[in-house]
Design an enzyme around this catalytic site. Structure first.
Site, mmCIF file in Angstrom:
data_model
loop_
_atom_site.group_PDB
_atom_site.id
_atom_site.type_symbol
_atom_site.label_atom_id
_atom_site.label_comp_id
_atom_site.label_asym_id
_atom_site.label_seq_id
_atom_site.Cartn_x
_atom_site.Cartn_y
_atom_site.Cartn_z
ATOM 1 N N THR A 293 -27.270 37.853 -35.537
ATOM 2 C CA THR A 293 -25.826 37.947 -35.351
ATOM 3 C C THR A 293 -25.248 36.546 -35.325
ATOM 4 O O THR A 293 -25.792 35.657 -34.656
ATOM 5 C CB THR A 293 -25.477 38.665 -34.038
ATOM 6 O OG1 THR A 293 -26.002 39.988 -34.062
ATOM 7 C CG2 THR A 293 -23.970 38.726 -33.833
ATOM 8 N N PRO B 197 -21.396 29.416 -33.983
ATOM 9 C CA PRO B 197 -21.953 29.577 -35.331
ATOM 10 C C PRO B 197 -23.125 28.635 -35.585
ATOM 11 O O PRO B 197 -23.247 27.575 -34.959
ATOM 12 C CB PRO B 197 -20.763 29.238 -36.243
ATOM 13 C CG PRO B 197 -19.543 29.463 -35.402
ATOM 14 C CD PRO B 197 -19.957 29.085 -34.009
ATOM 15 N N ASN B 198 -23.994 29.038 -36.505
ATOM 16 C CA ASN B 198 -25.125 28.226 -36.959
ATOM 17 C C ASN B 198 -26.109 27.905 -35.833
ATOM 18 O O ASN B 198 -26.838 26.922 -35.904
ATOM 19 C CB ASN B 198 -24.629 26.924 -37.604
ATOM 20 C CG ASN B 198 -23.656 27.181 -38.731
ATOM 21 O OD1 ASN B 198 -23.918 28.014 -39.609
ATOM 22 N ND2 ASN B 198 -22.516 26.503 -38.708
ATOM 23 N N ARG B 199 -26.104 28.731 -34.806
ATOM 24 C CA ARG B 199 -26.992 28.556 -33.649
ATOM 25 C C ARG B 199 -26.742 27.254 -32.893
ATOM 26 O O ARG B 199 -27.590 26.798 -32.127
ATOM 27 C CB ARG B 199 -28.472 28.650 -34.076
ATOM 28 C CG ARG B 199 -28.881 30.029 -34.599
ATOM 29 C CD ARG B 199 -28.678 31.085 -33.507
ATOM 30 N NE ARG B 199 -29.185 32.401 -33.862
ATOM 31 C CZ ARG B 199 -28.420 33.390 -34.338
ATOM 32 N NH1 ARG B 199 -27.131 33.192 -34.525
ATOM 33 N NH2 ARG B 199 -28.932 34.570 -34.606
ATOM 34 N N LEU B 200 -25.583 26.648 -33.081
ATOM 35 C CA LEU B 200 -25.221 25.435 -32.340
ATOM 36 C C LEU B 200 -24.438 25.849 -31.093
ATOM 37 O O LEU B 200 -23.246 25.532 -30.937
ATOM 38 C CB LEU B 200 -24.419 24.482 -33.227
ATOM 39 C CG LEU B 200 -25.151 23.962 -34.460
ATOM 40 C CD1 LEU B 200 -24.244 23.062 -35.284
ATOM 41 C CD2 LEU B 200 -26.420 23.220 -34.049
#
Length: 213
Positions: A8, A188-191
């Site tokens: 997700t 977003p982007n796992r950041l």
């Protein structure tokens, strides 16, 4: 079964240092209120992690029943596995995961028993069925069948028929006294945004640090 593509993307909002309350209890209360206002199922559900005397960790979901500046309170059977592990090692960890808000809160601290009077005050507010259940279940012990549990429940129900149900001697609450809070906001982007509050005992204050995702 290939689950490698299950993911997700978290896009709701970010979390900045200037948004944080200086006190983690205030920040937790704000996020908890927002979780409740979002009509999430059981926003007070939290994962409790304990460690056995041999170093083996275990986890389970318990319900937060109230909290204040002294800590976060949950209730259980004092003969349960979690209680025995807390007795051996009172250092525990709590985790709230409010997936709809893309948020987590991790709280680490020491679990201490609350007073009998405080446990009784809460026990008196429980539904009668839950009060009976606290009497009939020897939590975490091996039982032969579901039928035996239901038989025991019926026995307890008859025993206290038309009587006020007293507090079981082996049932009560724990207060987790926090030593650290971590607030996690998905990005977003796992950041992801992560902020850690650590209590500095010598200064009687909380230090806030941003953590790498």
């Amino acid at each position: 079964m290939d689950i490698s593509d299950l993911r997700t993307e978290y896009t709701l909002e970010g979390l900045r240092r200037e948004q944080l309350a200086p006190d983690p209890f205030q920040q937790f209360e704000l996020w908890f209120q927002q979780a409740c206002a979002s009509d999430l199922p059981e926003p007070n559900a939290m994962n409790l992690a304990t460690v056995s005397i041999t170093g083996m960790p275990s986890q389970r979901i318990v319900l937060l029943k109230y909290f204040d500046r002294q800590g976060l309170v949950f209730f259980t059977n004092y003969k349960s596995r979690k209680a025995q592990e807390i007795k051996a090692n009172p250092q525990v960890s709590l985790l709230f995961f409010w997936v709809a808000l893309e948020r987590q809160v991790q709280i680490s601290g020491k679990a201490v028993k609350i007073s009998t009077a405080e446990s009784l005050n809460y026990f008196a507010t429980r539904p009668r069925g839950s009060q009976l259940g606290a009497w009939c279940s020897q939590q975490s012990s091996v039982i032969s069948s579901r039928q035996m549990l239901e038989i025991k429940f019926d026995e307890i129900k008859r025993k206290f028929r038309e009587r006020k149900i007293p507090l079981p001697s082996a049932w009560g609450g724990y207060r987790v006294v926090p030593q650290s809070f971590e607030f996690w906001q998905g990005r977003p982007n796992r950041l992801h945004d992560r902020f850690l509050y650590s209590y500095i005992d010598a200064e009687s204050t909380w230090k806030i640090q941003r953590l790498a995702p």
